[in-house]
Scaffold this motif. Structure first.
Motif, PDB file in Angstrom:
ATOM      1  N   TRP A   1      -3.132  -8.417  85.195  1.00 60.61           N
ATOM      2  CA  TRP A   1      -4.530  -7.979  85.178  1.00 60.61           C
ATOM      3  C   TRP A   1      -4.726  -6.644  84.482  1.00 60.61           C
ATOM      4  N   LEU A   2      -3.675  -5.829  84.396  1.00 57.44           N
ATOM      5  CA  LEU A   2      -3.644  -4.655  83.529  1.00 57.44           C
ATOM      6  C   LEU A   2      -2.404  -4.780  82.650  1.00 57.44           C
ATOM      7  N   PRO A   3      -2.484  -4.332  81.400  1.00 57.38           N
ATOM      8  CA  PRO A   3      -1.327  -4.493  80.505  1.00 57.38           C
ATOM      9  C   PRO A   3      -0.146  -3.618  80.925  1.00 57.38           C
ATOM     10  N   GLN A   4       1.057  -4.197  80.855  1.00 52.96           N
ATOM     11  CA  GLN A   4       2.285  -3.485  81.190  1.00 52.96           C
ATOM     12  C   GLN A   4       2.924  -2.943  79.913  1.00 52.96           C
ATOM     13  N   PRO A   5       3.417  -1.710  79.939  1.00 50.35           N
ATOM     14  CA  PRO A   5       4.033  -1.147  78.735  1.00 50.35           C
ATOM     15  C   PRO A   5       5.411  -1.749  78.458  1.00 50.35           C
ATOM     16  N   ALA A   6       5.782  -1.821  77.205  1.00 48.12           N
ATOM     17  CA  ALA A   6       7.051  -2.429  76.807  1.00 48.12           C
ATOM     18  C   ALA A   6       8.248  -1.708  77.405  1.00 48.12           C
ATOM     19  N   GLU A   7       8.144  -0.387  77.564  1.00 50.61           N
ATOM     20  CA  GLU A   7       9.292   0.382  78.068  1.00 50.61           C
ATOM     21  C   GLU A   7       9.621   0.068  79.521  1.00 50.61           C
ATOM     22  N   TRP A   8       8.744  -0.668  80.222  1.00 52.03           N
ATOM     23  CA  TRP A   8       9.034  -0.995  81.615  1.00 52.03           C
ATOM     24  C   TRP A   8      10.157  -2.022  81.751  1.00 52.03           C
TER      25      TRP A   8
ATOM     26  N   TYR B   1     -10.606   8.884  82.858  1.00 52.15           N
ATOM     27  CA  TYR B   1      -9.840   7.648  82.704  1.00 52.15           C
ATOM     28  C   TYR B   1      -9.699   6.880  84.019  1.00 52.15           C
ATOM     29  N   GLY B   2      -9.779   7.603  85.139  1.00 54.22           N
ATOM     30  CA  GLY B   2      -9.689   6.929  86.417  1.00 54.22           C
ATOM     31  C   GLY B   2      -8.269   6.582  86.824  1.00 54.22           C
ATOM     32  N   ARG B   3      -8.133   5.556  87.660  1.00 53.08           N
ATOM     33  CA  ARG B   3      -6.888   5.317  88.380  1.00 53.08           C
ATOM     34  C   ARG B   3      -6.106   4.093  87.905  1.00 53.08           C
ATOM     35  N   ASP B   4      -6.538   3.477  86.821  1.00 56.32           N
ATOM     36  CA  ASP B   4      -5.826   2.281  86.361  1.00 56.32           C
ATOM     37  C   ASP B   4      -4.365   2.572  86.023  1.00 56.32           C
ATOM     38  N   GLY B   5      -4.084   3.756  85.534  1.00 60.97           N
ATOM     39  CA  GLY B   5      -2.728   4.069  85.076  1.00 60.97           C
ATOM     40  C   GLY B   5      -1.669   4.032  86.147  1.00 60.97           C
ATOM     41  N   CYS B   6      -2.056   4.211  87.410  1.00 57.11           N
ATOM     42  CA  CYS B   6      -1.086   4.134  88.508  1.00 57.11           C
ATOM     43  C   CYS B   6      -1.091   2.769  89.176  1.00 57.11           C
ATOM     44  N   ARG B   7      -1.926   1.849  88.685  1.00 61.31           N
ATOM     45  CA  ARG B   7      -2.108   0.553  89.338  1.00 61.31           C
ATOM     46  C   ARG B   7      -1.566  -0.618  88.517  1.00 61.31           C
ATOM     47  N   VAL B   8      -0.900  -0.329  87.419  1.00 63.19           N
ATOM     48  CA  VAL B   8      -0.363  -1.381  86.561  1.00 63.19           C
ATOM     49  C   VAL B   8       0.700  -2.179  87.326  1.00 63.19           C
ATOM     50  N   PRO B   9       0.685  -3.517  87.253  1.00 64.32           N
ATOM     51  CA  PRO B   9       1.669  -4.335  87.971  1.00 64.32           C
ATOM     52  C   PRO B   9       3.107  -3.931  87.683  1.00 64.32           C
ATOM     53  N   ILE B  10       3.918  -3.916  88.729  1.00 66.78           N
ATOM     54  CA  ILE B  10       5.265  -3.353  88.638  1.00 66.78           C
ATOM     55  C   ILE B  10       6.260  -4.379  88.098  1.00 66.78           C
ATOM     56  N   PRO B  11       7.362  -3.902  87.481  1.00 65.06           N
ATOM     57  CA  PRO B  11       8.358  -4.804  86.874  1.00 65.06           C
ATOM     58  C   PRO B  11       9.484  -5.166  87.837  1.00 65.06           C
ATOM     59  N   TRP B  12       9.823  -6.440  87.862  1.00 62.35           N
ATOM     60  CA  TRP B  12      10.910  -6.934  88.715  1.00 62.35           C
ATOM     61  C   TRP B  12      12.121  -7.385  87.900  1.00 62.35           C
ATOM     62  N   THR B  13      11.871  -8.100  86.810  1.00 64.12           N
ATOM     63  CA  THR B  13      12.956  -8.697  86.028  1.00 64.12           C
ATOM     64  C   THR B  13      12.738  -8.364  84.560  1.00 64.12           C
ATOM     65  N   SER B  14      13.739  -7.775  83.928  1.00 64.44           N
ATOM     66  CA  SER B  14      13.545  -7.195  82.601  1.00 64.44           C
ATOM     67  C   SER B  14      13.209  -8.221  81.530  1.00 64.44           C
ATOM     68  N   ASP B  15      13.781  -9.448  81.608  1.00 65.35           N
ATOM     69  CA  ASP B  15      13.590 -10.422  80.535  1.00 65.35           C
ATOM     70  C   ASP B  15      12.683 -11.580  80.929  1.00 65.35           C
ATOM     71  N   ALA B  16      11.902 -11.410  82.015  1.00 62.49           N
ATOM     72  CA  ALA B  16      11.005 -12.480  82.467  1.00 62.49           C
ATOM     73  C   ALA B  16       9.579 -12.207  82.007  1.00 62.49           C
ATOM     74  N   PRO B  17       8.732 -13.240  81.981  1.00 60.03           N
ATOM     75  CA  PRO B  17       7.312 -13.008  81.663  1.00 60.03           C
ATOM     76  C   PRO B  17       6.718 -11.976  82.616  1.00 60.03           C
TER      77      PRO B  17
END
Length: 560
Positions: free
Chosen positions: A458-465, A431-447
């Motif tokens: 550029w990589l999909p963020q999971p809803a639980e973030w 699977y490689g390293r994409d799973g640790c490279r997903v963009p990080i969350p700053w604001t819970s209710d923002a785009p």
């Protein structure tokens, strides 16, 4: 000081008087494309980083390590550099870089930049010149071009495998259209290896170092620092399939850890010493033991080397005690600090890795079909305990963006969204390293949870973030962010980075316990509570009641 209390750090100018700051620093890794996007294109950039510097100051870190931002075709997320002395337009401009550096320094934060000397992009001017030149030319001598084996040179020069899977050699077509020589690429075929026996290559990297040092950077993290020099004759070698892709478990690999590489870093050490302010070199050197890694930080070579033996150690007290003791002894023997690390952009995040129940070699990653997938609650609890243990150790420590939020590895990335070359070169086997490279969350209710104003990522963020976003954690005394802020502030206030470790015995086989200055650190890696002394300063997770330390919990105790 409890986990809900933090010490604010006033902005302070950078000390350039020879403080050897790198010996005790807490350094925060920024992976630029996944940190903060100011433009809205879904990819993080330098202005985005500048806009978040106050958050890093409030976290309390001493320095930033910035992963590659130089001009690149982005075949390997910037680790394929086409121009070492410019900023890729994806991330901004040299002016944006200077603004970011000035902003960091104004907040008392140093900046280390990534340097990739093992290989360039195949779009680098030098490699394009090599393709147009003849075999045996000066242009080809900058890279590892070789004739092939077989009657017509149809076989590669040896059997080496790429870190990303598949052969480490690619055959070119010569200018006249005939099948030609082969070139070595320990990574993707778009990343040809330099030939470091060539003085022209060495002089070019001296120029590159000076370019960034003259702009004011405080040091370099050196990518694949153990890989520049290859064994004479390029002998065949078949790696252990169970070993990590960067060679950390194997000895005598002909393309890792060769003696000749130390001459390069002695030369760089001398060059950096010409500049004020203790400019530092940190080695990404994956080697089998702390004793071997310590060779990279002898007094006239590098200043730091990532302690990958520690990173790869399971959450188990006997193994942790052993690697800590070996590391401190090995690094002290050469007069260097140990540099502790638990996560980075190449490994499964430790909030997931520490709860895996199946083997997972470095670089393979985890995905929907991986065996032994972690239980999130177990992983986070162990990650908080492991970080509390690590930040109590003497020496320097590196943090990876998002770990202060307790981010886990993202497992369920669709195949069509993955971008790591490992995924493609192994036909989805790794699977490689994409799973640790997903963009990080700053604001819970923002785009895009505040990562990008448009919601692009550029990589999909999971809803639980949404529940892990920084704005949710800032006001929560029990959050992972509050824990990190408390640990870093107390570490600084109590001088733990410059301390000395003294083991505390008699608390059980599942316990790691040591004293560092005024603090006693006690970690329970077992499944059941254990007795412990009183006087908690910080606990990795609560509640801790009475004189029993719960499972998967670390505490700091103090007499004062």
């Amino acid at each position: 000081m409890t986990s809900s209390q933090t010490a604010e750090r006033a902005d302070a100018p950078i000390d350039t008087t020879g403080s050897e700051w790198w010996r005790t620093a807490v350094i925060y890794q920024i992976y630029p494309r996944s940190f903060s996007d100011s433009s809205g294109d879904g990819i993080g950039d330098l202005p985005g980083i500048t806009s978040r510097l106050d958050d890093l100051r409030d976290l309390g870190v001493d320095a930033i390590w910035l992963s590659p931002f130089q001009r690149s075709p982005q075949k390997d997320a910037g680790y394929d550099v086409s121009d070492y002395c410019d900023v890729d337009p994806l991330f901004g401009t040299l002016g944006d870089f200077d603004d970011m550096l000035e902003g960091a320094h104004a907040r008392g934060i140093r900046l280390i930049v990534d340097l990739v000397p093992n290989h360039s992009s195949d779009q680098h001017e030098w490699f394009q010149q090599a393709l147009a030149a003849a075999p045996g030319s000066a242009e080809r001598a900058r890279y590892m071009f070789r004739d092939g084996k077989g009657v017509e040179g149809e076989l590669p020069p040896n059997n080496w495998e790429s870190v990303f899977g598949g052969p480490a050699w690619t055959r070119i077509v010569e200018a006249d259209g005939s099948p030609g020589q082969w070139y070595l690429h320990l990574f993707d075929s778009s990343q040809p290896d330099f030939d470091w026996s060539n003085e022209e290559v060495r002089e070019e990297f001296r120029r590159i170092l000076r370019f960034w040092l003259d702009r004011g950077v405080d040091g370099f993290r050196v990518d694949v620092a153990h890989g520049l020099v290859k064994a004479d004759g390029l002998p065949d070698y078949t790696p252990d399939p169970a070993a990590g892709s960067m060679g950390g478990e194997e000895a005598n690999v002909p393309y890792w850890g060769q003696d000749g590489v130390h001459e390069v870093y002695r030369d760089w050490h001398t060059l950096l010493a010409e500049y004020d302010g203790d400019r530092a070199l940190c080695a990404e050197a994956w080697l089998p033991t702390p004793e071997q890694t310590a060779l990279w930080v002898r007094p006239d070579e590098m200043h730091q080397a990532f302690n990958f033996a520690y990173l790869e150690t399971a959450w188990a007290a006997p193994a942790l005690r052993s690697v800590i003791a070996e590391s401190i002894a090995a690094y002290a023997a050469v007069g260097a600090p140990s540099t502790w690390v638990l996560s980075n952009h190449d490994v499964v995040r430790h909030a997931s890795r520490l709860a895996l129940t199946a083997e997972n070699p470095q670089g393979h990653g985890i995905g929907p079909d991986s065996p032994g997938k972690p239980v999130p609650e177990v992983g986070l609890r162990r990650a908080r305990a492991a970080t509390t243990l690590m930040l109590g150790l003497p020496g320097s420590a590196y943090l990876y963006q998002g770990e202060e939020l307790g981010l886990p590895e993202v497992i369920d990335i669709p195949g069509e969204a993955r971008q790591d070359p490992t995924w493609f070169r192994t036909d989805g086997e790794r699977y490689g390293r994409d799973g640790c490279r997903v963009p990080i969350p700053w604001t819970s209710d923002a785009p895009a949870y505040g990562f990008s104003p448009t919601g692009d990522s550029w990589l999909p963020q999971p809803a639980e973030w949404a529940e892990l976003a920084r704005d949710v954690q800032v006001g929560d005394a029990d959050s992972t962010l509050s824990l990190y802020r408390s640990l870093i502030a107390a570490r600084r206030a109590r001088g733990l980075g410059a301390g000395t470790l003294e083991w505390v015995e008699g608390l059980g086989t599942d316990v790691v316990a040591f004293r560092n200055g005024s603090v006693t650190v006690v970690g329970n890696t077992g499944a059941t509570p254990v007795p412990m002394p009183t006087g908690i300063v910080i606990a990795s997770s609560g509640p801790v009641l009475g004189n029993e330390l719960p499972a998967d919990t670390t505490v700091w105790l103090a007499d004062d």
